[in-house]
Write an enzyme that holds these catalytic residues in place. Sequence first.
Site, mmCIF file in Angstrom:
data_model
loop_
_atom_site.group_PDB
_atom_site.id
_atom_site.type_symbol
_atom_site.label_atom_id
_atom_site.label_comp_id
_atom_site.label_asym_id
_atom_site.label_seq_id
_atom_site.Cartn_x
_atom_site.Cartn_y
_atom_site.Cartn_z
ATOM 1 N NE ARG A 197 -13.871 -15.674 -11.058
ATOM 2 C CZ ARG A 197 -14.205 -14.732 -10.191
ATOM 3 N NH1 ARG A 197 -15.118 -14.967 -9.254
ATOM 4 N NH2 ARG A 197 -13.637 -13.551 -10.231
ATOM 5 C CG ASP A 235 -6.280 -10.735 -11.894
ATOM 6 O OD1 ASP A 235 -5.163 -10.364 -11.469
ATOM 7 O OD2 ASP A 235 -7.103 -9.953 -12.405
ATOM 8 C CG HIS A 259 -11.913 -7.894 -2.863
ATOM 9 N ND1 HIS A 259 -12.597 -7.307 -3.889
ATOM 10 C CD2 HIS A 259 -12.261 -7.199 -1.742
ATOM 11 C CE1 HIS A 259 -13.336 -6.301 -3.415
ATOM 12 N NE2 HIS A 259 -13.125 -6.213 -2.124
ATOM 13 C CB SER A 295 -14.936 4.839 -11.289
ATOM 14 O OG SER A 295 -15.965 4.416 -10.428
#
Length: 280
Positions: free
Chosen positions: A75, A113, A128, A221
């Site tokens: 990642r 990211d 996070h 959302s």
Amino acid sequence: VRFSSPHVDMADFREVFAKAKHIAIITGAGVSAESGVPTFRGAGGFWRKWQAQELASPGAFARNPSRVWEFYHYRREVMLSKHPNPAHIAIAECEKRLSKQGRSVVVITQNIDELHRKAGTKHLLEIHGSLFKTRCTNCGNVAANYKSPICPALAGKGAPDPETEDAAIPVEDLPQCEEDGCNGLLRPHVVWFGETLDPDILTAVEKELEICDLCLVVGTSSVVYPAAMFAPQVSARGVPVAEFNMEATPATDRFRFHFPGPCGTTLPPALARHETEIIS
């Protein structure tokens, strides 16, 4: 209060935006989707034979730190080739412009990211954590780390193809703490399934939500955690909330604005300079 649907009056939003002094922007995976960032959620969200929640947990790391590090190495390497899209850039440019007017913008993101950082966002709360930070499992030290590969043993490893064999790297060859005499095993500084959010970051988020006079929910959302925790409490204070995401949700009716579509298309005109803004 229920607003008439579909509440997509951009001129009305622009007037609220022009007057706002403290803007809180909550962002999720949708803001990075247009940069080609894989989310590992939903159908097709596999790395090898596993879904993210089978790898992103304290138990998975305890059982197989090599496999979990291969996943995060993959990642990290993918992210090093990705770039901010017009949504990230619009947010960063808005913050820079408004700060010269004595107005504040804070970005509260669940993304790991760092594309907001790459775009130039300064006031960023990463609830996070980040793919480019490590935490020592021994001494707890958190450090930024942009090395590629993160350690020699992971070079060329982490391929996502289901046929790929596990690298089975010995623990002593996985990323290690560089604090004096520690040499503890490092882990990604991200919040895993089954882990709680950092209370200091949550406190900072709460303070921002208490002072904001406009809240944007971008690329997530408001029924999806963590926007689900944050946006309704802002709305309950009578503060306008504007959603920018692909689809409406059951919570959408509670917010003043909803702008459907890709954030990279909807956000730049929403955050562009308003004619009433005084530019010194």
